[in-house]
Design a protein around this motif. Sequence first.
Motif, short mmCIF file in Angstrom:
data_model
loop_
_atom_site.label_atom_id
_atom_site.label_comp_id
_atom_site.label_asym_id
_atom_site.label_seq_id
_atom_site.Cartn_x
_atom_site.Cartn_y
_atom_site.Cartn_z
N GLY A 104 0.82 -1.21 0.00
CA GLY A 104 0.00 0.00 0.00
C GLY A 104 0.85 1.25 0.00
O GLY A 104 2.02 1.23 0.40
N ASP A 105 0.26 2.33 -0.48
CA ASP A 105 0.95 3.60 -0.54
C ASP A 105 0.57 4.43 0.69
O ASP A 105 -0.51 5.02 0.72
N GLY A 106 1.42 4.40 1.70
CA GLY A 106 1.16 5.17 2.91
C GLY A 106 0.17 4.54 3.87
O GLY A 106 0.02 4.99 5.00
N LYS A 107 -0.51 3.47 3.44
CA LYS A 107 -1.42 2.73 4.31
C LYS A 107 -1.68 1.36 3.70
O LYS A 107 -1.38 1.14 2.52
N VAL A 108 -2.21 0.45 4.50
CA VAL A 108 -2.45 -0.90 4.00
C VAL A 108 -3.55 -0.89 2.94
O VAL A 108 -4.63 -0.33 3.17
N GLU A 109 -3.24 -1.49 1.79
CA GLU A 109 -4.25 -1.62 0.74
C GLU A 109 -4.49 -3.08 0.38
O GLU A 109 -5.56 -3.44 -0.10
N SER A 110 -3.48 -3.91 0.62
CA SER A 110 -3.66 -5.35 0.41
C SER A 110 -2.61 -6.12 1.21
O SER A 110 -1.65 -5.54 1.72
N ALA A 111 -2.84 -7.43 1.31
CA ALA A 111 -1.92 -8.29 2.04
C ALA A 111 -1.74 -9.58 1.27
O ALA A 111 -2.70 -10.10 0.70
N THR A 112 -0.51 -10.08 1.26
CA THR A 112 -0.23 -11.34 0.55
C THR A 112 0.19 -12.41 1.54
O THR A 112 1.05 -12.17 2.40
N ILE A 113 -0.45 -13.56 1.42
CA ILE A 113 -0.13 -14.69 2.31
C ILE A 113 0.39 -15.84 1.46
O ILE A 113 0.25 -15.83 0.23
N ALA A 114 1.00 -16.82 2.11
CA ALA A 114 1.46 -18.02 1.40
C ALA A 114 1.48 -19.19 2.37
O ALA A 114 1.59 -19.01 3.58
N GLN A 115 1.38 -20.36 1.79
CA GLN A 115 1.46 -21.58 2.58
C GLN A 115 2.88 -21.76 3.09
O GLN A 115 3.82 -21.30 2.44
N VAL A 116 3.06 -22.40 4.24
CA VAL A 116 4.42 -22.69 4.73
C VAL A 116 4.65 -24.20 4.73
O VAL A 116 3.71 -24.98 4.88
N ASP A 117 5.93 -24.57 4.51
CA ASP A 117 6.25 -26.00 4.55
C ASP A 117 6.53 -26.41 6.00
O ASP A 117 6.33 -25.64 6.92
N GLU A 118 7.00 -27.65 6.17
CA GLU A 118 7.17 -28.16 7.55
C GLU A 118 8.30 -27.44 8.29
O GLU A 118 8.41 -27.55 9.50
N ARG A 119 9.11 -26.69 7.52
CA ARG A 119 10.16 -25.89 8.18
C ARG A 119 9.77 -24.42 8.24
O ARG A 119 10.60 -23.54 8.38
N TRP A 120 8.49 -24.14 8.13
CA TRP A 120 7.90 -22.80 8.25
C TRP A 120 8.35 -21.85 7.14
O TRP A 120 8.24 -20.64 7.28
N GLN A 121 8.84 -22.42 6.02
CA GLN A 121 9.25 -21.57 4.91
C GLN A 121 8.11 -21.43 3.90
O GLN A 121 7.42 -22.42 3.62
N PRO A 122 7.89 -20.23 3.34
CA PRO A 122 6.82 -20.04 2.36
C PRO A 122 7.04 -20.93 1.14
O PRO A 122 8.17 -21.11 0.68
N VAL A 123 5.95 -21.51 0.66
CA VAL A 123 6.01 -22.38 -0.52
C VAL A 123 5.72 -21.52 -1.75
O VAL A 123 4.63 -20.98 -1.88
N PRO A 124 6.72 -21.38 -2.68
CA PRO A 124 6.49 -20.55 -3.86
C PRO A 124 5.31 -21.07 -4.68
O PRO A 124 5.09 -22.28 -4.78
#
Lengths: 111, 369
Positions: B213-233
Amino acid sequence: MNRLAEHPVLGTYERGRRVTFTFDGEPMEGFEGEPIAAALRAAGVLTHRYTAKNKEPRGVFCAIGRCTDCVMVVNGKPNVRTCVEPLCEGMAIRTQHGLGNGAVAEKEERP
Amino acid sequence: MKRRDLIIIGAGPAGLSAAIEAAQYGLDVVVYDENALPGGQLFKQIHKFFGSKEHRARERGFRIGQQLLEEAGRAGVEVVLGAQVIGLYDGLIVQVVRGDRIERVRANAVVIATGASENMVPFPGWTLPGVIGAGAAQTMANLHGVRPGNDLLMVGCGNVGVVVAYQMLQAGCRVQAMIDASRAIGGYGVHAAKVARTGVPFFLGHTILQAEGDGKVESATIAQVDERWQPVPGTEKTFAVDTICLAVGLTPATQLSRMAGCTMVNLPGLGGLVPATAQNGATSVPGLYVAGDAGGIEEASSAMIRGRLAGLAAARRQGFADSQAAESRGQELHESLDRLRGGPFGERIRAAEELMHKALEKEAACQTA
């Protein structure tokens, strides 16, 4: 408008009398005794200050006076926690830059 | 210097309970709270409490707050608001700011009941206006009647996450999604189910990647995590939200207990660094007690019992409550606390308490060696 007129559990809200204040010189309305931050949020203001070094915007984070992210210049006094400071009639509220009072700006201008 | 029998710092559930209990035995009690209103976080708890009737189950938090204030008034407790305690010297000299004045008051006993602050998780964009604590959202909506935003993402599905998400729906906000890195919902099933029934999607095993966002929150991106808590591309999802609520735990407010020189222990099960205490809240500093979340994260129900125990202990220490009745009152409170912690949700607390007692025993052994 972000104000709740009625709440399914709490019913209607008891609010203080309507008062006027200014935000960066612009006149606004709020309710006496509510936190300054609540009146600003209801008026659509999200940015309370800009950080000293990177000039990044900051707003409310904890809303209970712990984190100090929401500080502003109130009636000329910097670093007022707006989430716990009650709104009064005629308050002059300004966006804070750095530590307020120009202290940081001066420091930064040095080579 | 003024002198009081008992000074309590914090007028939340723990502090007020300590005050009421102690005042019943004739102590002269003052409660300092920095806020304009007493009750701590109780007045934003609009949901019904759990437990059994003795733990005020099925009552809503704000009603419990009203009852505690009435009880404190009847017991003759002095509650001083707008009073910020900034120092604690020798454990029992309290330095308090009121308006533009600083004063120091000596106490025969002190109870620290300063509560906790919300944790955060850093991610790109986490400092943008619109990223707030879940408790902050609750404060804005329930206490002040102002919606923190219109479209929310809730990060964390523990009790705070699911309870606050439902309360945001009650306040007329839209909850776009609930996420938690864990693969299980940590909060009470009944609260999670209420949110799920409204159609809000839960993304378990997911983390937040960034806020945009520009100066304030406009969106949020989430992702799945693997068993080592790393985001899955490739698993990224973006939500158009103006508010991101963080419900990722609480940290005990230990500024004063550390300043007073209390022996501290690091117990993740209690929220991190906490003063080592006996079950009645007694710290390693004589006459100094801790109650409620300031001594380890639990719930308001247990904070009230821990407050009562500390109030009673402070009275007994000064010879105010040396009767048989006071003795059995202590027993009763201990048993009540044990029953409250008896269920599966108390397991974490019981395990942490055990570690704390071991640490205290070890320290005592070192001192006598």
